[in-house]
Every structure is written in structure tokens, then in C-alpha cells.
Design a protein around this motif. Sequence first.
Motif, mmCIF file in Angstrom:
data_model
loop_
_atom_site.group_PDB
_atom_site.id
_atom_site.type_symbol
_atom_site.label_atom_id
_atom_site.label_comp_id
_atom_site.label_asym_id
_atom_site.label_seq_id
_atom_site.Cartn_x
_atom_site.Cartn_y
_atom_site.Cartn_z
ATOM 1 N N LEU A 60 2.949 5.658 -3.262
ATOM 2 C CA LEU A 60 4.534 6.436 -3.781
ATOM 3 C C LEU A 60 4.132 6.212 -5.303
ATOM 4 N N GLY A 61 3.876 5.056 -5.814
ATOM 5 C CA GLY A 61 3.758 4.930 -7.134
ATOM 6 C C GLY A 61 3.042 5.697 -8.011
ATOM 7 N N LEU A 62 1.645 5.931 -7.370
ATOM 8 C CA LEU A 62 0.714 6.905 -8.239
ATOM 9 C C LEU A 62 1.337 8.409 -7.706
ATOM 10 N N ILE A 63 1.993 8.686 -7.018
ATOM 11 C CA ILE A 63 2.445 10.049 -7.070
ATOM 12 C C ILE A 63 3.582 10.306 -8.015
ATOM 13 N N ILE A 64 4.570 9.362 -8.097
ATOM 14 C CA ILE A 64 5.611 9.399 -9.014
ATOM 15 C C ILE A 64 5.000 9.381 -10.390
ATOM 16 N N ALA A 65 4.150 8.441 -10.582
ATOM 17 C CA ALA A 65 3.694 8.268 -12.063
ATOM 18 C C ALA A 65 2.624 9.220 -12.506
ATOM 19 N N SER A 66 2.033 9.951 -11.628
ATOM 20 C CA SER A 66 1.120 10.822 -12.096
ATOM 21 C C SER A 66 1.260 11.650 -13.178
ATOM 22 N N PRO A 67 2.305 12.263 -13.217
ATOM 23 C CA PRO A 67 2.732 13.019 -14.637
ATOM 24 C C PRO A 67 2.476 12.187 -15.946
ATOM 25 N N LEU A 68 3.046 10.867 -15.891
ATOM 26 C CA LEU A 68 2.904 10.034 -17.049
ATOM 27 C C LEU A 68 1.469 9.625 -17.253
ATOM 28 N N MET A 69 0.624 9.422 -16.188
ATOM 29 C CA MET A 69 -0.694 9.011 -16.283
ATOM 30 C C MET A 69 -1.515 10.099 -16.694
ATOM 31 N N LEU A 70 -1.306 11.298 -16.562
ATOM 32 C CA LEU A 70 -1.880 12.347 -17.011
ATOM 33 C C LEU A 70 -1.650 12.519 -18.527
ATOM 34 N N ILE A 71 -0.530 12.449 -18.987
ATOM 35 C CA ILE A 71 0.131 12.372 -20.542
ATOM 36 C C ILE A 71 -0.924 11.326 -21.102
ATOM 37 N N ILE A 72 -0.839 10.095 -20.293
ATOM 38 C CA ILE A 72 -1.606 8.876 -21.126
ATOM 39 C C ILE A 72 -2.949 9.197 -21.074
ATOM 40 N N GLN A 92 -4.037 0.213 -11.927
ATOM 41 C CA GLN A 92 -4.301 -0.797 -10.944
ATOM 42 C C GLN A 92 -3.675 -0.516 -9.566
ATOM 43 N N LEU A 93 -2.578 0.471 -9.449
ATOM 44 C CA LEU A 93 -2.189 0.986 -8.230
ATOM 45 C C LEU A 93 -3.072 1.524 -7.495
ATOM 46 N N ILE A 94 -4.218 1.852 -7.799
ATOM 47 C CA ILE A 94 -5.322 2.538 -7.062
ATOM 48 C C ILE A 94 -5.930 1.212 -6.272
ATOM 49 N N SER A 95 -5.853 -0.154 -6.814
ATOM 50 C CA SER A 95 -6.426 -1.259 -6.170
ATOM 51 C C SER A 95 -5.451 -1.711 -5.310
ATOM 52 N N ILE A 96 -4.142 -1.752 -5.514
ATOM 53 C CA ILE A 96 -3.061 -2.062 -4.559
ATOM 54 C C ILE A 96 -3.153 -1.124 -3.301
ATOM 55 N N ALA A 97 -3.229 0.396 -3.678
ATOM 56 C CA ALA A 97 -3.530 1.269 -2.710
ATOM 57 C C ALA A 97 -4.646 1.247 -1.552
ATOM 58 N N THR A 98 -5.675 0.561 -2.126
ATOM 59 C CA THR A 98 -6.917 0.433 -1.201
ATOM 60 C C THR A 98 -6.996 -1.068 -0.718
ATOM 61 N N GLY A 99 -5.738 -1.863 -0.851
ATOM 62 C CA GLY A 99 -5.680 -3.025 -0.321
ATOM 63 C C GLY A 99 -6.521 -4.367 -1.065
ATOM 64 N N LYS A 100 -7.124 -3.967 -2.215
ATOM 65 C CA LYS A 100 -7.893 -4.809 -3.187
ATOM 66 C C LYS A 100 -6.858 -5.992 -3.727
ATOM 67 N N ARG A 127 0.972 -1.107 -0.003
ATOM 68 C CA ARG A 127 -0.124 -0.009 -0.071
ATOM 69 C C ARG A 127 0.885 1.436 0.023
ATOM 70 N N LEU A 128 1.981 1.297 0.773
ATOM 71 C CA LEU A 128 2.679 2.576 0.673
ATOM 72 C C LEU A 128 3.485 2.769 -0.552
ATOM 73 N N LEU A 129 3.923 1.625 -1.176
ATOM 74 C CA LEU A 129 4.595 1.779 -2.495
ATOM 75 C C LEU A 129 3.641 2.172 -3.662
ATOM 76 N N ALA A 130 2.239 1.445 -3.607
ATOM 77 C CA ALA A 130 1.499 1.779 -4.441
ATOM 78 C C ALA A 130 1.025 3.394 -4.316
#
Length: 231
Positions: free
Chosen positions: A44-56, A122-130, A39-42
Amino acid sequence: MNESYLDYYMDTDGNVSKRSLAQTIRIKIFAGTKFIFDRLLAVLGLIIASPLMLIIAVAIKLDSKGDILFKQVRTGKKGVPFTMYKFRTMVQSNDVHDFKKADEHTRVGKILRKTSLDELPQLISIATGKMSFIGPRPWITDYYDNMNEEQRHRNDVRPGLTGLAQAMGRNNLTIFDKIGYDLEYIRNYSLKQDIKIVFLTIKAVFSAEGAEAGKQLIQNELEELKQYNNK
């Protein structure tokens, strides 16, 4: 086998074995630590990947009509359904349940599927424990509905972004090989195995072999499950 995978495991032949006390303690410590770090890494991953996810997201919107995210109900831990998110890679009119027509990818979608970038939400699902980073892949509920009791034990742990079956051949494997690898993953549940899967997955992503599932493959796998379990 209604007992926890922490104390028992099942092999591909349906044989149940009890873990030793030392094994159970190690797995409990690993499982608890993994849940926290996932959950912690997810996040962190969402924060780091947010610019790329916005571009996508912008690229998807500019490329074709439809939603940015693809949402689908999948089977989670212990068979409990949950909603999984991916970047949309198909045209808006594509019907995932219509097996008579082949999947129609968008131009951006083809790139996302080939690079596995469509999996980022899917990082969202990891961050929420699913979900977890490592574990059996979350399949549509039709698979679980057509599995026997032994096969359903692949869902004893949280599904993962990647897993042993993904690392060992992805969709080049038969449905029974995939389930076998998932049961093997649970049998050898450990940090050492997760690290091995990470490196094997990186290799698999770069090779891009077996990355495409498609409706026809899903239909064939479900039919094979039905035939096998109705014998």
C-alpha cells in the motif's frame, strides 16, 4: 543459544531466559500478524508513495550521473544476507569501501538523507518479506562477521526500517548501545513496543540528530567490535 527467540531471549550480559507459555503464545500471534500486515502495508505504501518516488527518481537523474537506486548487501534475519535498496545519495564515483575518502553527497542526496526519504525503496524489501517496518536496522555484513554469538542475536528477527536503537539516538549511540537496544527490542517483542518506536522515530526524524552515519563512523564501529571481541 540456538533456540527460537519466540521461546527464549538473551539480555545484554549474554544471559538466556525462557519465556513463559503465555508469553510465547502472545509473541507467536504478534509475530505472525506483524509479518502479514508488514507486507500489506508495504505494498500500500509503495502505491501511495509512487508519485513522490517518481519525482525523487527524476530529481536524482537530473542532479548527477549514476543509478537511481543504491544497492547493498545487508545482513537479514538469522544472519542471511539480502540486497537492500535505497535512493542514491552519493556521487557516482563515491566508493563506500574506501575509508580514506569522506562520503561525497549530491545536492539532492543531502536533502534525501536529512529527511530520510532515501529509505523509501526499502518498502520493496518489506513487501518481499526480507524486512519489517520495525526491527533492528540491517547493517552491512562486516558487522555480523565481527560480532560474537551473543551480539548476533540482534538478527533473530527481520531487520526494520526503524528500530529501538534508531528511536533512542540513532548514530549518537555507541555500537554497543545500539546492539543493547536491539537485544532489548527482541526481549520485549510486542505491539506496544512497536507503537512506542513509531512515535519516537517521528520525533527523531524531525530533530535530524544522529542521522548521518558516514564511512568514518562505520570504520570506527567495526574496529571497536573487532577489539572488543578479540579480547
